[in-house]
Design a protein around this motif. Sequence first.
Motif, PDB file in Angstrom:
ATOM      1  N   LEU A   1     -60.214  49.217  28.097  1.00  0.00           N
ATOM      2  CA  LEU A   1     -61.540  48.347  28.048  1.00  0.00           C
ATOM      3  C   LEU A   1     -61.676  47.429  28.733  1.00  0.00           C
ATOM      4  CD1 LEU A   1     -64.767  48.798  27.508  1.00  0.00           C
ATOM      5  CD2 LEU A   1     -65.096  47.436  25.696  1.00  0.00           C
ATOM      6  N   LEU A   2     -60.626  46.334  28.818  1.00  0.00           N
ATOM      7  CA  LEU A   2     -60.161  45.126  29.880  1.00  0.00           C
ATOM      8  C   LEU A   2     -60.253  45.535  30.715  1.00  0.00           C
ATOM      9  CD1 LEU A   2     -58.821  42.769  26.702  1.00  0.00           C
ATOM     10  CD2 LEU A   2     -60.976  42.770  28.429  1.00  0.00           C
ATOM     11  N   ARG A   3     -58.623  46.543  30.774  1.00  0.00           N
ATOM     12  CA  ARG A   3     -58.373  46.898  31.972  1.00  0.00           C
ATOM     13  C   ARG A   3     -59.367  48.258  32.865  1.00  0.00           C
ATOM     14  NH1 ARG A   3     -53.011  47.510  31.432  1.00  0.00           N
ATOM     15  NH2 ARG A   3     -52.118  45.217  31.285  1.00  0.00           N
ATOM     16  N   GLY A   4     -60.390  48.944  32.256  1.00  0.00           N
ATOM     17  CA  GLY A   4     -61.005  49.149  33.431  1.00  0.00           C
ATOM     18  C   GLY A   4     -62.368  48.240  33.893  1.00  0.00           C
ATOM     19  N   ALA A   5     -62.583  47.017  32.892  1.00  0.00           N
ATOM     20  CA  ALA A   5     -63.486  45.659  33.427  1.00  0.00           C
ATOM     21  C   ALA A   5     -61.984  44.796  34.672  1.00  0.00           C
ATOM     22  CB  ALA A   5     -63.575  44.934  31.979  1.00  0.00           C
ATOM     23  N   GLY A   6     -61.256  45.375  34.665  1.00  0.00           N
ATOM     24  CA  GLY A   6     -59.970  44.328  36.071  1.00  0.00           C
ATOM     25  C   GLY A   6     -60.175  45.844  37.065  1.00  0.00           C
ATOM     26  N   ALA A   7     -60.621  46.771  36.547  1.00  0.00           N
ATOM     27  CA  ALA A   7     -60.067  47.892  37.740  1.00  0.00           C
ATOM     28  C   ALA A   7     -61.546  47.830  38.253  1.00  0.00           C
ATOM     29  CB  ALA A   7     -60.170  49.205  37.409  1.00  0.00           C
ATOM     30  N   LEU A   8     -62.481  47.131  37.626  1.00  0.00           N
ATOM     31  CA  LEU A   8     -63.605  47.206  38.492  1.00  0.00           C
ATOM     32  C   LEU A   8     -63.345  45.535  39.702  1.00  0.00           C
ATOM     33  CD1 LEU A   8     -66.523  47.565  36.071  1.00  0.00           C
ATOM     34  CD2 LEU A   8     -65.826  49.448  38.146  1.00  0.00           C
ATOM     35  N   LEU A   9     -63.339  45.048  38.778  1.00  0.00           N
ATOM     36  CA  LEU A   9     -62.688  43.547  39.655  1.00  0.00           C
ATOM     37  C   LEU A   9     -62.267  44.137  41.099  1.00  0.00           C
ATOM     38  CD1 LEU A   9     -63.208  40.382  40.179  1.00  0.00           C
ATOM     39  CD2 LEU A   9     -61.618  39.576  38.139  1.00  0.00           C
ATOM     40  N   GLY A  10     -60.918  44.616  40.958  1.00  0.00           N
ATOM     41  CA  GLY A  10     -60.334  44.832  41.936  1.00  0.00           C
ATOM     42  C   GLY A  10     -60.949  45.621  43.144  1.00  0.00           C
ATOM     43  N   ALA A  11     -61.615  46.395  42.620  1.00  0.00           N
ATOM     44  CA  ALA A  11     -62.356  47.573  43.157  1.00  0.00           C
ATOM     45  C   ALA A  11     -63.298  46.430  44.382  1.00  0.00           C
ATOM     46  CB  ALA A  11     -62.737  48.355  42.608  1.00  0.00           C
ATOM     47  N   ALA A  12     -64.236  45.706  43.434  1.00  0.00           N
ATOM     48  CA  ALA A  12     -64.803  45.064  44.155  1.00  0.00           C
ATOM     49  C   ALA A  12     -64.301  43.643  45.239  1.00  0.00           C
ATOM     50  CB  ALA A  12     -66.230  44.202  42.866  1.00  0.00           C
ATOM     51  N   LEU A  13     -63.071  43.516  45.002  1.00  0.00           N
ATOM     52  CA  LEU A  13     -62.419  42.881  45.402  1.00  0.00           C
ATOM     53  C   LEU A  13     -61.978  43.420  46.892  1.00  0.00           C
ATOM     54  CD1 LEU A  13     -60.416  40.791  43.424  1.00  0.00           C
ATOM     55  CD2 LEU A  13     -61.735  39.928  44.921  1.00  0.00           C
ATOM     56  N   TYR A  14     -61.281  44.318  46.673  1.00  0.00           N
ATOM     57  CA  TYR A  14     -61.183  45.749  47.845  1.00  0.00           C
ATOM     58  C   TYR A  14     -62.233  45.607  48.878  1.00  0.00           C
ATOM     59  CZ  TYR A  14     -59.671  50.024  50.099  1.00  0.00           C
ATOM     60  OH  TYR A  14     -58.997  51.053  50.986  1.00  0.00           O
ATOM     61  N   LEU A  15     -63.693  46.075  48.080  1.00  0.00           N
ATOM     62  CA  LEU A  15     -64.963  46.540  49.153  1.00  0.00           C
ATOM     63  C   LEU A  15     -65.904  45.207  49.604  1.00  0.00           C
ATOM     64  CD1 LEU A  15     -66.653  49.219  46.991  1.00  0.00           C
ATOM     65  CD2 LEU A  15     -64.934  49.700  49.013  1.00  0.00           C
ATOM     66  N   GLY A  16     -65.243  44.305  48.580  1.00  0.00           N
ATOM     67  CA  GLY A  16     -66.189  42.996  49.772  1.00  0.00           C
ATOM     68  C   GLY A  16     -65.580  42.167  50.278  1.00  0.00           C
ATOM     69  N   ALA A  17     -64.185  42.488  50.058  1.00  0.00           N
ATOM     70  CA  ALA A  17     -63.040  41.040  51.202  1.00  0.00           C
ATOM     71  C   ALA A  17     -61.804  42.054  51.957  1.00  0.00           C
ATOM     72  CB  ALA A  17     -62.298  40.036  50.372  1.00  0.00           C
ATOM     73  N   PRO A  18     -63.070  42.389  53.482  1.00  0.00           N
ATOM     74  CA  PRO A  18     -62.364  42.924  54.058  1.00  0.00           C
ATOM     75  C   PRO A  18     -61.521  41.954  54.863  1.00  0.00           C
ATOM     76  CG  PRO A  18     -64.745  42.838  55.019  1.00  0.00           C
ATOM     77  CD  PRO A  18     -64.648  41.944  53.340  1.00  0.00           C
ATOM     78  N   LYS A  19     -60.740  41.345  54.671  1.00  0.00           N
ATOM     79  CA  LYS A  19     -60.330  40.468  55.606  1.00  0.00           C
ATOM     80  C   LYS A  19     -58.995  40.233  54.693  1.00  0.00           C
ATOM     81  CE  LYS A  19     -63.828  37.149  58.513  1.00  0.00           C
ATOM     82  NZ  LYS A  19     -63.339  36.274  58.876  1.00  0.00           N
ATOM     83  N   ARG A  20     -59.094  40.053  53.365  1.00  0.00           N
ATOM     84  CA  ARG A  20     -58.108  40.667  52.727  1.00  0.00           C
ATOM     85  C   ARG A  20     -57.517  41.138  52.630  1.00  0.00           C
ATOM     86  NH1 ARG A  20     -54.937  36.063  51.434  1.00  0.00           N
ATOM     87  NH2 ARG A  20     -56.673  35.338  51.408  1.00  0.00           N
ATOM     88  N   ARG A  21     -58.239  42.586  52.805  1.00  0.00           N
ATOM     89  CA  ARG A  21     -57.945  44.036  52.300  1.00  0.00           C
ATOM     90  C   ARG A  21     -57.023  44.720  53.404  1.00  0.00           C
ATOM     91  NH1 ARG A  21     -62.700  46.125  51.856  1.00  0.00           N
ATOM     92  NH2 ARG A  21     -62.924  46.833  54.688  1.00  0.00           N
ATOM     93  N   ALA A  22     -57.370  43.194  54.939  1.00  0.00           N
ATOM     94  CA  ALA A  22     -56.723  43.874  56.103  1.00  0.00           C
ATOM     95  C   ALA A  22     -55.411  43.604  56.224  1.00  0.00           C
ATOM     96  CB  ALA A  22     -57.353  43.295  57.499  1.00  0.00           C
ATOM     97  N   VAL A  23     -54.618  42.148  55.374  1.00  0.00           N
ATOM     98  CA  VAL A  23     -53.688  41.532  55.267  1.00  0.00           C
ATOM     99  C   VAL A  23     -53.055  41.854  54.342  1.00  0.00           C
ATOM    100  CG1 VAL A  23     -52.822  39.475  54.345  1.00  0.00           C
ATOM    101  CG2 VAL A  23     -54.880  39.879  54.951  1.00  0.00           C
ATOM    102  N   VAL A  24     -52.938  43.347  52.994  1.00  0.00           N
ATOM    103  CA  VAL A  24     -52.543  44.291  52.823  1.00  0.00           C
ATOM    104  C   VAL A  24     -52.016  44.914  53.419  1.00  0.00           C
ATOM    105  CG1 VAL A  24     -52.242  45.056  50.128  1.00  0.00           C
ATOM    106  CG2 VAL A  24     -53.783  43.035  50.229  1.00  0.00           C
ATOM    107  N   ARG A  25     -52.990  45.215  53.870  1.00  0.00           N
ATOM    108  CA  ARG A  25     -52.390  46.573  54.905  1.00  0.00           C
ATOM    109  C   ARG A  25     -51.411  46.130  55.624  1.00  0.00           C
ATOM    110  NH1 ARG A  25     -58.360  49.687  55.419  1.00  0.00           N
ATOM    111  NH2 ARG A  25     -58.583  50.617  54.284  1.00  0.00           N
TER     112      ARG A  25
END
Length: 300
Positions: free
Chosen positions: A26-50
């Motif tokens: 359950l906690l890992r699912g919540a963490g995955a949702l947080l990660g997804a929100a960051l992935y979608l909501g932080a395009p500049k940080r996503r560009a850094v990773v890419r």
Amino acid sequence: MTSAVPTPPNPGPWWLRALARLPLPLLRGAGALLGAALYLGAPKRRAVVRRNLALCFASASAAQRRRWTWRVFVHFGQAFVDRVWLWHAPAALVARRVRLQGDLDALQRPGPVLVFAPHFAGLDAAWTRLTQALARPWAGMYAAQTNPRLDAWVRAGRNRFGNPTTIARREGLRGLVRALRGGAAVYLLPDMDLGREAAVFVPFFGVPAATVTSLPRLAVLGGAPVVPVLGRLDAHGYTVQVLPPLANYPSGDDVADAARMNVELQRWIEEDPTQYHWLHRRFKTRPPGGAPVYEQGPRA
């Protein structure tokens, strides 16, 4: 393995202690949702990773690097949420979920030890479990958080077990040397781009990277072996792998030693690229005349 005297749980808000007892899936699912929100909501940080992955894994397909980018954010979110149980769950639960393996004797030797702890997803889990399980002096550097409440939470969590010594970043190497000479195991994270000061440019995945020389310098000044510790997230919690001390290290040549540190780190990252902290702009500091590799965006 020796066992440290259990420390009372981080008091914190009651709701964190309640959340800490939830099932791990359950906690890992919540963490995955947080990660997804960051992935979608932080395009500049996503560009850094890419960009990092494109530089370091040019031979991988674009589709593979996109999948890795997604998993980097998921692991980041899961590791953040996992702090709830690492810092607030009963000690027995922490011991059960964070498994130690490898050359533990290297960390239990008398005298100072310099722990090389790269920025893998299990960085906090490794520190928490080691300070819980091994009854010896521990020390680590701490950078204060800008939010006072967050700072108090993080500080209390990282000091939960073993009464470690916290060294402010402003003390620099002096505080770390003092801890080593006092016989502590010092947890060092030297694999980020900290600017030009006390850094040399050596390859990291074939790209010139500003690399601090604190690892070999501290090993010499503190008279300590360098023991790599890798903390990786898995389905059961975390696996913390303690590797044998680096042989013939340091060599006396800071540039060669920084290059070797990156070579070793590269080999460990290649085992699972998604476990590494690619959100950091690892190549932000360029050699003289070198062109920037990132677009304008996050400064960290």
